[in-house]
Motif scaffolding. Structure first.
Motif, mmCIF file in Angstrom:
data_model
loop_
_atom_site.group_PDB
_atom_site.id
_atom_site.type_symbol
_atom_site.label_atom_id
_atom_site.label_comp_id
_atom_site.label_asym_id
_atom_site.label_seq_id
_atom_site.Cartn_x
_atom_site.Cartn_y
_atom_site.Cartn_z
ATOM 1 N N MET A 1 -3.010 -9.012 -14.689
ATOM 2 C CA MET A 1 -2.771 -9.165 -13.259
ATOM 3 C C MET A 1 -2.414 -7.811 -12.671
ATOM 4 S SD MET A 1 -0.160 -11.776 -11.325
ATOM 5 C CE MET A 1 1.307 -10.924 -11.909
ATOM 6 N N ARG A 2 -2.927 -7.513 -11.509
ATOM 7 C CA ARG A 2 -2.697 -6.205 -10.908
ATOM 8 C C ARG A 2 -1.286 -6.119 -10.358
ATOM 9 N NH1 ARG A 2 -7.139 -4.658 -6.768
ATOM 10 N NH2 ARG A 2 -8.290 -4.840 -8.706
ATOM 11 N N SER A 3 -0.623 -5.003 -10.617
ATOM 12 C CA SER A 3 0.725 -4.837 -10.101
ATOM 13 C C SER A 3 0.685 -4.428 -8.643
ATOM 14 C CB SER A 3 1.458 -3.757 -10.919
ATOM 15 O OG SER A 3 0.856 -2.505 -10.723
ATOM 16 N N GLU A 4 1.836 -4.591 -7.967
ATOM 17 C CA GLU A 4 1.908 -4.198 -6.570
ATOM 18 C C GLU A 4 1.844 -2.687 -6.459
ATOM 19 O OE1 GLU A 4 1.968 -6.146 -3.863
ATOM 20 O OE2 GLU A 4 1.664 -7.828 -5.217
ATOM 21 N N ARG A 5 1.156 -2.197 -5.433
ATOM 22 C CA ARG A 5 1.097 -0.774 -5.176
ATOM 23 C C ARG A 5 2.440 -0.289 -4.616
ATOM 24 N NH1 ARG A 5 -3.979 1.484 -5.329
ATOM 25 N NH2 ARG A 5 -5.256 0.191 -6.639
ATOM 26 N N THR A 6 2.679 0.989 -4.739
ATOM 27 C CA THR A 6 3.908 1.561 -4.215
ATOM 28 C C THR A 6 3.945 1.421 -2.704
ATOM 29 O OG1 THR A 6 3.931 3.138 -6.018
ATOM 30 C CG2 THR A 6 5.302 3.657 -4.122
ATOM 31 N N ASP A 7 5.016 0.874 -2.166
ATOM 32 C CA ASP A 7 5.110 0.622 -0.737
ATOM 33 C C ASP A 7 5.069 1.917 0.052
ATOM 34 O OD1 ASP A 7 5.315 -2.043 -1.215
ATOM 35 O OD2 ASP A 7 7.507 -2.095 -1.130
ATOM 36 N N GLY A 8 4.392 1.847 1.201
ATOM 37 C CA GLY A 8 4.416 2.954 2.140
ATOM 38 C C GLY A 8 3.473 4.074 1.810
ATOM 39 N N LEU A 9 2.701 3.966 0.730
ATOM 40 C CA LEU A 9 1.782 5.041 0.390
ATOM 41 C C LEU A 9 0.442 4.812 1.056
ATOM 42 C CD1 LEU A 9 2.471 5.645 -3.378
ATOM 43 C CD2 LEU A 9 2.804 7.272 -1.536
ATOM 44 N N ASP A 85 -4.407 -2.029 -12.861
ATOM 45 C CA ASP A 85 -3.281 -1.467 -12.119
ATOM 46 C C ASP A 85 -3.682 -0.160 -11.443
ATOM 47 O OD1 ASP A 85 -0.695 -3.104 -12.968
ATOM 48 O OD2 ASP A 85 -2.006 -2.926 -14.709
ATOM 49 N N ILE A 86 -4.607 0.550 -12.084
ATOM 50 C CA ILE A 86 -5.157 1.787 -11.532
ATOM 51 C C ILE A 86 -6.632 1.547 -11.249
ATOM 52 C CG2 ILE A 86 -5.604 4.231 -11.991
ATOM 53 C CD1 ILE A 86 -3.236 4.099 -13.969
ATOM 54 N N ILE A 87 -7.078 1.981 -10.085
ATOM 55 C CA ILE A 87 -8.467 1.785 -9.668
ATOM 56 C C ILE A 87 -9.115 3.152 -9.471
ATOM 57 C CG2 ILE A 87 -9.975 0.834 -7.880
ATOM 58 C CD1 ILE A 87 -7.708 -1.152 -7.248
ATOM 59 N N GLY A 88 -10.325 3.324 -9.963
ATOM 60 C CA GLY A 88 -10.987 4.602 -9.752
ATOM 61 C C GLY A 88 -12.363 4.653 -10.382
ATOM 62 N N ARG A 89 -12.889 5.860 -10.444
ATOM 63 C CA ARG A 89 -14.193 6.135 -11.041
ATOM 64 C C ARG A 89 -14.014 7.159 -12.151
ATOM 65 N NH1 ARG A 89 -18.286 4.934 -7.310
ATOM 66 N NH2 ARG A 89 -17.600 4.601 -5.167
ATOM 67 N N ALA A 90 -14.795 7.031 -13.193
ATOM 68 C CA ALA A 90 -14.800 8.020 -14.268
ATOM 69 C C ALA A 90 -16.211 8.551 -14.432
ATOM 70 C CB ALA A 90 -14.316 7.402 -15.580
ATOM 71 N N LEU A 91 -16.327 9.860 -14.584
ATOM 72 C CA LEU A 91 -17.632 10.481 -14.770
ATOM 73 C C LEU A 91 -17.573 11.459 -15.942
ATOM 74 C CD1 LEU A 91 -17.118 10.783 -11.266
ATOM 75 C CD2 LEU A 91 -19.599 10.724 -11.578
ATOM 76 N N PRO A 200 -2.592 5.693 -3.847
ATOM 77 C CA PRO A 200 -1.804 4.586 -4.426
ATOM 78 C C PRO A 200 -1.977 4.470 -5.935
ATOM 79 C CG PRO A 200 -2.839 3.891 -2.383
ATOM 80 C CD PRO A 200 -3.404 5.236 -2.701
ATOM 81 N N SER A 201 -3.206 4.673 -6.441
ATOM 82 C CA SER A 201 -3.421 4.602 -7.889
ATOM 83 C C SER A 201 -2.710 5.733 -8.615
ATOM 84 C CB SER A 201 -4.920 4.637 -8.205
ATOM 85 O OG SER A 201 -5.532 3.401 -7.908
ATOM 86 N N LEU A 202 -2.704 6.928 -8.001
ATOM 87 C CA LEU A 202 -2.009 8.047 -8.621
ATOM 88 C C LEU A 202 -0.503 7.782 -8.667
ATOM 89 C CD1 LEU A 202 -2.184 10.830 -9.888
ATOM 90 C CD2 LEU A 202 -2.096 11.827 -7.589
ATOM 91 N N ALA A 203 0.022 7.133 -7.622
ATOM 92 C CA ALA A 203 1.443 6.789 -7.615
ATOM 93 C C ALA A 203 1.762 5.790 -8.722
ATOM 94 C CB ALA A 203 1.834 6.213 -6.250
ATOM 95 N N VAL A 204 0.876 4.807 -8.934
ATOM 96 C CA VAL A 204 1.064 3.846 -10.018
ATOM 97 C C VAL A 204 1.004 4.568 -11.364
ATOM 98 C CG1 VAL A 204 0.079 1.839 -11.200
ATOM 99 C CG2 VAL A 204 0.178 1.883 -8.706
ATOM 100 N N LYS A 206 1.768 7.642 -11.992
ATOM 101 C CA LYS A 206 3.011 8.398 -12.157
ATOM 102 C C LYS A 206 4.131 7.496 -12.669
ATOM 103 C CE LYS A 206 6.268 11.242 -9.476
ATOM 104 N NZ LYS A 206 6.142 12.531 -10.225
ATOM 105 N N ASP A 207 4.260 6.300 -12.097
ATOM 106 C CA ASP A 207 5.289 5.361 -12.548
ATOM 107 C C ASP A 207 5.057 4.938 -14.002
ATOM 108 O OD1 ASP A 207 6.488 5.457 -10.076
ATOM 109 O OD2 ASP A 207 5.588 3.588 -9.350
ATOM 110 N N LEU A 208 3.800 4.694 -14.362
ATOM 111 C CA LEU A 208 3.494 4.280 -15.734
ATOM 112 C C LEU A 208 3.776 5.404 -16.726
ATOM 113 C CD1 LEU A 208 0.150 2.312 -15.156
ATOM 114 C CD2 LEU A 208 2.405 1.360 -15.680
ATOM 115 N N LEU A 209 3.490 6.645 -16.336
ATOM 116 C CA LEU A 209 3.782 7.781 -17.209
ATOM 117 C C LEU A 209 5.288 7.945 -17.395
ATOM 118 C CD1 LEU A 209 1.172 10.390 -15.897
ATOM 119 C CD2 LEU A 209 1.235 9.388 -18.189
ATOM 120 N N THR A 210 6.059 7.741 -16.317
ATOM 121 C CA THR A 210 7.512 7.812 -16.411
ATOM 122 C C THR A 210 8.041 6.777 -17.408
ATOM 123 O OG1 THR A 210 7.734 8.616 -14.134
ATOM 124 C CG2 THR A 210 9.676 7.601 -15.132
#
Length: 222
Positions: A1-9, A85-91, A200-204, A206-210
């Protein structure tokens, strides 16, 4: 399940990784690349040697400049979309000439240029799938998350084309640029892995790395 994004970003909110977070991310990428190298070696039945990756977070314009250099270059990329939880593209990106060397290494034998071009799509898709899935899957597992990854797609174009795929990325997207060098059957091949993340994905991330750093290193200053 996708987690909530960081508020206000939003797309314009700057997110930076600390030196410790970037070191942890580099180590996770290194684990993923090492896993991918083993899978690729099994596929080509030869030793695959990969350099320790260098990881940098840059803006899209800088990434376009790094990949394109001073002159426009024809590039080949294997593209996959990931969601969770993180959304993006990989190349996985190579200069076009290097991509043919990679195809020769994968398919083996003495093939004509015509045969190599005919097999290029399949060989690159398979190679990109192994490397990108190995990298993304390892990072997700170590961060105790899961990702859904699309099937690979082979793209041809210049660097700006690869960062303007449909749907277009939001303004302010950050590119995680991974520099790698690997040799297959004594063929030196330089390439890049680029992962495009919105803020927002980068903020997530960062939290996961912490959380990851605290799991493996205890209560440290991040």
């Amino acid at each position: 399940m996708r987690s909530e994004r960081t508020d206000g970003l939003n797309a314009s909110t700057p997110v930076h990784l600390s030196e410790l977070e970037l070191d942890a991310l580099t180590e996770l990428v290194n684990l993923g690349i090492s896993e991918a190298a083993g899978d690729l070696a099994t596929m080509v039945r030869q030793e695959v040697v990969l350099s320790v990756p260098r990881v940098a977070l840059v803006g899209r314009d800088e990434a376009i400049h790094v990949l394109g250099g001073a002159e426009a270059k024809d590039l080949v990329a294997v593209h996959q979309v990931f969601e969770g939880d993180i959304i993006g593209r990989a190349l996985l990106i190579f200069p076009e000439a290097k991509s043919l060397e990679l195809v020769r290494a994968v398919v083996g034998g003495e093939l004509s240029l015509e045969d190599i071009i005919e097999l290029e799509q399949e060989a690159l898709s398979e190679t990109g799938n192994v490397i990108l899935n190995g990298c993304l899957g390892t990072i997700a597992n170590e961060l105790e998350r899961s990702l859904k990854i699309s099937l690979p797609e082979v793209l041809h174009g210049q660097s700006a084309d690869l960062f303007n795929l449909s749907p277009p990325p939001e303004s302010g997207d950050t590119v995680m640029l991974i520099y790698i060098h690997f040799a297959v059957r004594e063929r030196d091949i330089d390439g890049h892995i680029a992962m495009l993340l919105d803020m927002p994905s980068l903020a997530v991330l960062k939290d996961l790395l912490t959380a990851y750093i605290r799991r493996v290193a205890g209560d440290v200053q991040i």
